[in-house]
Design a protein around this motif. Sequence first.
Motif, PDB file in Angstrom:
ATOM      1  N   LEU A 204       0.780  -1.113   0.031  1.00 21.82           N
ATOM      2  CA  LEU A 204      -0.038   0.134   0.062  1.00 21.82           C
ATOM      3  C   LEU A 204       0.974   1.310   0.070  1.00 21.82           C
ATOM      4  CD1 LEU A 204      -2.790  -1.296   2.330  1.00 21.82           C
ATOM      5  CD2 LEU A 204      -3.219  -0.742  -0.056  1.00 21.82           C
ATOM      6  N   SER A 205       2.063   1.247   0.715  1.00 22.74           N
ATOM      7  CA  SER A 205       3.123   2.334   0.640  1.00 22.74           C
ATOM      8  C   SER A 205       3.528   2.655  -0.671  1.00 22.74           C
ATOM      9  CB  SER A 205       4.128   2.204   1.584  1.00 22.74           C
ATOM     10  OG  SER A 205       3.916   2.080   2.733  1.00 22.74           O
ATOM     11  N   LEU A 206       3.812   1.628  -1.376  1.00 17.52           N
ATOM     12  CA  LEU A 206       4.258   1.701  -2.829  1.00 17.52           C
ATOM     13  C   LEU A 206       3.061   2.396  -3.776  1.00 17.52           C
ATOM     14  CD1 LEU A 206       6.274  -1.841  -3.313  1.00 17.52           C
ATOM     15  CD2 LEU A 206       7.249   0.637  -3.284  1.00 17.52           C
ATOM     16  N   GLY A 207       1.842   1.690  -3.504  1.00 18.69           N
ATOM     17  CA  GLY A 207       0.818   2.043  -4.447  1.00 18.69           C
ATOM     18  C   GLY A 207       0.231   3.540  -4.035  1.00 18.69           C
ATOM     19  N   MET A 208       0.269   4.056  -2.769  1.00 17.58           N
ATOM     20  CA  MET A 208      -0.199   5.293  -2.571  1.00 17.58           C
ATOM     21  C   MET A 208       0.767   6.289  -3.148  1.00 17.58           C
ATOM     22  SD  MET A 208      -2.396   5.283   1.043  1.00 17.58           S
ATOM     23  CE  MET A 208      -1.143   4.520   1.995  1.00 17.58           C
ATOM     24  N   SER A 209       2.168   6.038  -3.069  1.00 18.16           N
ATOM     25  CA  SER A 209       3.499   7.212  -2.984  1.00 18.16           C
ATOM     26  C   SER A 209       2.945   7.933  -4.288  1.00 18.16           C
ATOM     27  CB  SER A 209       4.575   6.326  -3.346  1.00 18.16           C
ATOM     28  OG  SER A 209       4.636   5.580  -4.136  1.00 18.16           O
ATOM     29  N   PHE A 210       2.894   7.441  -5.327  1.00 18.02           N
ATOM     30  CA  PHE A 210       2.501   7.905  -6.614  1.00 18.02           C
ATOM     31  C   PHE A 210       1.165   8.767  -6.735  1.00 18.02           C
ATOM     32  CE2 PHE A 210       2.781   8.506 -11.413  1.00 18.02           C
ATOM     33  CZ  PHE A 210       4.074   8.937 -11.478  1.00 18.02           C
ATOM     34  N   SER A 211       0.040   8.372  -5.938  1.00 18.93           N
ATOM     35  CA  SER A 211      -1.097   9.155  -5.896  1.00 18.93           C
ATOM     36  C   SER A 211      -0.773  10.354  -4.770  1.00 18.93           C
ATOM     37  CB  SER A 211      -2.323   8.416  -5.286  1.00 18.93           C
ATOM     38  OG  SER A 211      -2.390   7.341  -6.088  1.00 18.93           O
ATOM     39  N   LEU A 212      -0.055  10.319  -3.914  1.00 18.08           N
ATOM     40  CA  LEU A 212       0.472  11.591  -3.190  1.00 18.08           C
ATOM     41  C   LEU A 212       1.082  12.464  -3.893  1.00 18.08           C
ATOM     42  CD1 LEU A 212       1.742   9.865   0.227  1.00 18.08           C
ATOM     43  CD2 LEU A 212      -0.529  10.558  -0.486  1.00 18.08           C
ATOM     44  N   LEU A 213       1.942  12.127  -4.976  1.00 21.98           N
ATOM     45  CA  LEU A 213       2.548  13.056  -5.815  1.00 21.98           C
ATOM     46  C   LEU A 213       1.363  13.798  -6.756  1.00 21.98           C
ATOM     47  CD1 LEU A 213       5.276  13.735  -6.581  1.00 21.98           C
ATOM     48  CD2 LEU A 213       5.086  12.049  -8.654  1.00 21.98           C
ATOM     49  N   LEU A 214       0.333  13.096  -7.009  1.00 16.81           N
ATOM     50  CA  LEU A 214      -0.778  13.786  -7.923  1.00 16.81           C
ATOM     51  C   LEU A 214      -1.519  14.599  -7.202  1.00 16.81           C
ATOM     52  CD1 LEU A 214      -2.655  13.998 -10.132  1.00 16.81           C
ATOM     53  CD2 LEU A 214      -3.885  11.939  -9.445  1.00 16.81           C
ATOM     54  N   ILE A 215      -1.881  14.401  -5.795  1.00 19.06           N
ATOM     55  CA  ILE A 215      -2.497  15.227  -4.840  1.00 19.06           C
ATOM     56  C   ILE A 215      -1.648  16.508  -4.673  1.00 19.06           C
ATOM     57  CG2 ILE A 215      -3.550  15.280  -2.606  1.00 19.06           C
ATOM     58  CD1 ILE A 215      -3.905  12.307  -2.515  1.00 19.06           C
TER      59      ILE A 215
ATOM     60  N   MET B  37      11.247  15.985 -14.616  1.00 20.98           N
ATOM     61  CA  MET B  37      10.948  15.500 -15.734  1.00 20.98           C
ATOM     62  C   MET B  37       9.668  16.459 -16.274  1.00 20.98           C
ATOM     63  SD  MET B  37       8.490  12.248 -16.379  1.00 20.98           S
ATOM     64  CE  MET B  37       6.718  13.033 -16.232  1.00 20.98           C
ATOM     65  N   MET B  38       9.208  17.375 -15.246  1.00 21.86           N
ATOM     66  CA  MET B  38       8.290  18.260 -15.827  1.00 21.86           C
ATOM     67  C   MET B  38       9.053  19.692 -16.221  1.00 21.86           C
ATOM     68  SD  MET B  38       4.789  17.699 -15.425  1.00 21.86           S
ATOM     69  CE  MET B  38       4.143  19.140 -15.149  1.00 21.86           C
ATOM     70  N   MET B  39      10.042  19.572 -16.122  1.00 19.85           N
ATOM     71  CA  MET B  39      11.037  20.809 -16.530  1.00 19.85           C
ATOM     72  C   MET B  39      10.360  22.117 -15.647  1.00 19.85           C
ATOM     73  SD  MET B  39      13.015  19.608 -18.549  1.00 19.85           S
ATOM     74  CE  MET B  39      13.164  18.070 -19.601  1.00 19.85           C
ATOM     75  N   ALA B  40      10.210  21.980 -14.246  1.00 18.78           N
ATOM     76  CA  ALA B  40       9.318  22.726 -13.502  1.00 18.78           C
ATOM     77  C   ALA B  40      10.254  23.088 -12.114  1.00 18.78           C
ATOM     78  CB  ALA B  40       8.104  22.116 -13.125  1.00 18.78           C
TER      79      ALA B  40
ATOM     80  N   LEU C 151      12.684  10.941 -17.737  1.00 16.49           N
ATOM     81  CA  LEU C 151      11.548  10.030 -17.935  1.00 16.49           C
ATOM     82  C   LEU C 151      11.828   8.712 -17.690  1.00 16.49           C
ATOM     83  CD1 LEU C 151       8.758   9.984 -19.427  1.00 16.49           C
ATOM     84  CD2 LEU C 151       9.658   9.642 -21.573  1.00 16.49           C
ATOM     85  N   LEU C 152      13.156   8.358 -18.263  1.00 14.97           N
ATOM     86  CA  LEU C 152      13.761   6.628 -17.769  1.00 14.97           C
ATOM     87  C   LEU C 152      13.484   6.668 -16.513  1.00 14.97           C
ATOM     88  CD1 LEU C 152      14.570   4.320 -19.424  1.00 14.97           C
ATOM     89  CD2 LEU C 152      16.900   5.301 -18.917  1.00 14.97           C
ATOM     90  N   LYS C 153      13.792   7.691 -15.412  1.00 10.94           N
ATOM     91  CA  LYS C 153      13.642   7.571 -14.020  1.00 10.94           C
ATOM     92  C   LYS C 153      12.359   7.275 -13.631  1.00 10.94           C
ATOM     93  CE  LYS C 153      16.900  11.144 -13.234  1.00 10.94           C
ATOM     94  NZ  LYS C 153      17.474  11.931 -12.541  1.00 10.94           N
ATOM     95  N   ILE C 154      11.613   8.379 -13.907  1.00  9.87           N
ATOM     96  CA  ILE C 154      10.190   7.996 -13.621  1.00  9.87           C
ATOM     97  C   ILE C 154       9.551   6.633 -13.935  1.00  9.87           C
ATOM     98  CG2 ILE C 154       7.885   8.997 -13.882  1.00  9.87           C
ATOM     99  CD1 ILE C 154       9.426  10.606 -12.067  1.00  9.87           C
ATOM    100  N   ILE C 155       9.709   6.191 -15.271  1.00  5.85           N
ATOM    101  CA  ILE C 155       9.302   4.976 -15.892  1.00  5.85           C
ATOM    102  C   ILE C 155       9.866   3.887 -14.861  1.00  5.85           C
ATOM    103  CG2 ILE C 155       8.924   3.409 -17.637  1.00  5.85           C
ATOM    104  CD1 ILE C 155       8.765   5.732 -19.336  1.00  5.85           C
ATOM    105  N   GLY C 156      11.130   3.968 -14.744  1.00  2.00           N
ATOM    106  CA  GLY C 156      11.862   2.838 -13.876  1.00  2.00           C
ATOM    107  C   GLY C 156      11.067   2.773 -12.506  1.00  2.00           C
ATOM    108  N   TYR C 157      10.964   3.892 -11.961  1.00  2.00           N
ATOM    109  CA  TYR C 157      10.262   3.829 -10.540  1.00  2.00           C
ATOM    110  C   TYR C 157       8.759   3.538 -10.701  1.00  2.00           C
ATOM    111  CZ  TYR C 157       7.477   5.603  -6.486  1.00  2.00           C
ATOM    112  OH  TYR C 157       6.494   5.580  -5.463  1.00  2.00           O
ATOM    113  N   MET C 158       7.922   3.978 -11.823  1.00  2.00           N
ATOM    114  CA  MET C 158       6.563   3.252 -11.903  1.00  2.00           C
ATOM    115  C   MET C 158       6.564   1.659 -12.207  1.00  2.00           C
ATOM    116  SD  MET C 158       4.586   6.275 -13.720  1.00  2.00           S
ATOM    117  CE  MET C 158       5.523   6.340 -15.204  1.00  2.00           C
ATOM    118  N   GLY C 159       7.697   1.312 -12.955  1.00  3.13           N
ATOM    119  CA  GLY C 159       7.819  -0.125 -13.220  1.00  3.13           C
ATOM    120  C   GLY C 159       8.163  -0.862 -11.941  1.00  3.13           C
TER     121      GLY C 159
END
Length: 791
Positions: A27-38, A364-367, A664-672
């Motif tokens: 659940l920690s892994l699953g929620m972490s990316f959603s926390l980023l979106l929030i 990745m967002m250049m932000a 992008l490779l690092k983000i996809i690696g994390y999501m993978g």
Amino acid sequence: MFKSYLKVAIRNIIKYKYFSIVNVLGLSLGMSFSLLLITFYIFISSFDDFHTKKENIYRVISTLQKKTADPKDFASAPAALAKSLQDRSAGIREIVRINTSFGGDIVSNKLNLPVRGYYADANFFKVFDFEMMQGNPATALSEPNSMVLTESMAKKIDATGNLLGHTVEIEGVGNFEVTGVIRDQNRTHLQFETLVSFSTLSAAVRGEESDPNQWVSFRGQYLYVLLNDAVTAGQLQQSLDRISHDVSDPSQQAKVSFKLQALGDITPGPDLEDATAPDTDTTLLVVFGTICLLILLPACFNYANISIARALKRSKEIGLRKTMGGARIQIFIQFTIETIAITVIALAGGILIFMVIAPEFKSMMMAASWLDLSLTWEAAGIFLLFAIATGLVAGVFPALHFAGLNPIQSLKGQSGSKSLYGVRIRRALIIFQFALSFCFIVSLFVFSRQYRYNLNFNFGFHTENILNVELQGVDPVTFKSEFSRLASVQELSMSSGILGLSYSSTMIREQRGGDSLSVFQHFVDTDYIGNLGLSLLAGRNFPEASLQRERCMVVNEEFLRTWKIATPAEALGKTFVVDGKELEVIGVLKNFNFGPLQVPIKSFILRTDPSQFTYGNVKVASADIQATLALMEKTWNKLSSNRKFEARFHDYDMQRAYDFYWALLKIIGYMGLLAVAISLLGLLGMVVYTTETRIKEVGIRKVLGASETGIVYLLSRDFLKLMLWATGFAVPASLLLFDNFLSAVQYYRVSLNAWDLISSFGVFFSIGIATIASQTWKAAAANPVDTLRHE
């Protein structure tokens, strides 16, 4: 009662440590990316909330429809529209015009500081509530050549930031009096470092002169209206519709229409051309949210999977509770609270992971400059609500299952979960998880190859040891004369941009007439072709005389195809009209990538015009590059004492241009990693369930002479079938995904090949088999005496 439920939940979490750890981790892994979106959504949805009149502020946006093209929606609007609205609409309290064309280099006090900003009407601060630290907001932009700086820009110019009344010189633009300093504000769609009075612009640019073209050519112009409380946006829209009807000119073959956009709808909002706000459109949020769901839902499903796998161990507890009078709703609440307790614990792990990946997401967002993903109390509160909601989603299915158990069957140790696992939808969800994991593994192989492909791509010209020095207004002839004397300089040329990264465009037509076509261009000197190693297929290089008067050009092979010229030799001597000048083709170059790899090779020309030179291309040969750069800087200071020496190696700039792929490779690696880890946890839960429900069968088979290897295969084969099914679905999905995604991102790209699929298959099955074997081998190796006694 709630206290009792919570106490039992905590006891069960501690008692079943292994399952608790697995669930918390998943659940920690699953929620972490959603926390980023929030956090991302909290930040961008708070844009412009500080304006006290925000409910009555609207931006006018435009839709331009040309007969030869699809309609385009613009965030900008003609400046001339302001006067039309004032004359024909009632109820408008204020109208603010903004022009984003202001920019230049500050040269006062020996500074070389680029600055960008907006021209804005004098009533800007009557509409927008930017905090004025120095100066009077009512008069700060009332006079021509008045300038208001942000606090950070003021401190760059002077460490104290006290610049009120000072004069700032912008090279090539003029002198400006600082009439105000405002506090930095990054939560706004208006991104500027300085504001300059709108009256500084000419009357034509302000839209105060009659020009039909101004209604269809308005990039960089923006219009904001502040309405009276009694006036609605619908009423003003009627005026905009009438104005649109009146100004649409059939002779221009274009029609423009206008709409009102509420200030709060700008971010997040629709993707518009010529927008001032960072890229925060709703499409991005939808894609981001979909990815979050693809990661979070499997984590919730895994929790349910593992929880029901424990039903055998908890069935007697449930049966006893029901025998003692426990109602279904009480059992349901008990297991729901236990799930929420686990998700709240998992939230702490999710926040730690979120803090690690947030900087990479900004990259990745250049932000990095505008996006703030720091943890606030507001975000923490929403995180907690999100964890509780996740607990409800993950726990409702197991809670309903346990609450519905028959007490007699439960006391006998019969959980009733066997039939549940036979449901096809559960197998379909497992296959979906595995397929998702396989796609992420494939993406890692593909994007890593794409990154290496970009770095090693042959652009068709030399980049090694070429140092691009920004001229910054220094005379090209003087620069070339002084730098050519340095021993470390092998060759030196001039250009208007960096080949492979930047270029400009213009229109060209044949001398005898006909339609004009677009062509990309670069302005260079006579040494450029040799210095960059471009290959001439026919003709010759530019003569020295061409630098005094532009009469010729050199074209690429694609130029010949565009104009249907059969051979390079046939192109020589042909004359074309470019920017009102008749230019003769004197040479044809072998095709090379003049722009980034995102775009294909198109029609391209080299021209000679020293006034366009912005870079000196210095080929360096030195064993001590630091000493060479120091000597170059010393030489530069003789040419321009008030400007900093700015130089970068060509191949370094080329590499930096594709840092997006690395991020992008690092983000996809994390999501993978998340997808694979969550799938493996789900697989682990199924294996645990299977070994526990078939433990007596395993004991009997061993007594009858079955080998451990045979038992391991027996327990594993169903899972291997699911993995094979998942691979079968994932392979065509991967082919479709990467063919469409990479083609949209970049023209020159790698293709998904058999080696990518084979490598991904090997990794996928290796980690899957290892997970399965960790439990099945343990069950197969158990003493049959112990397993036959198992209750």
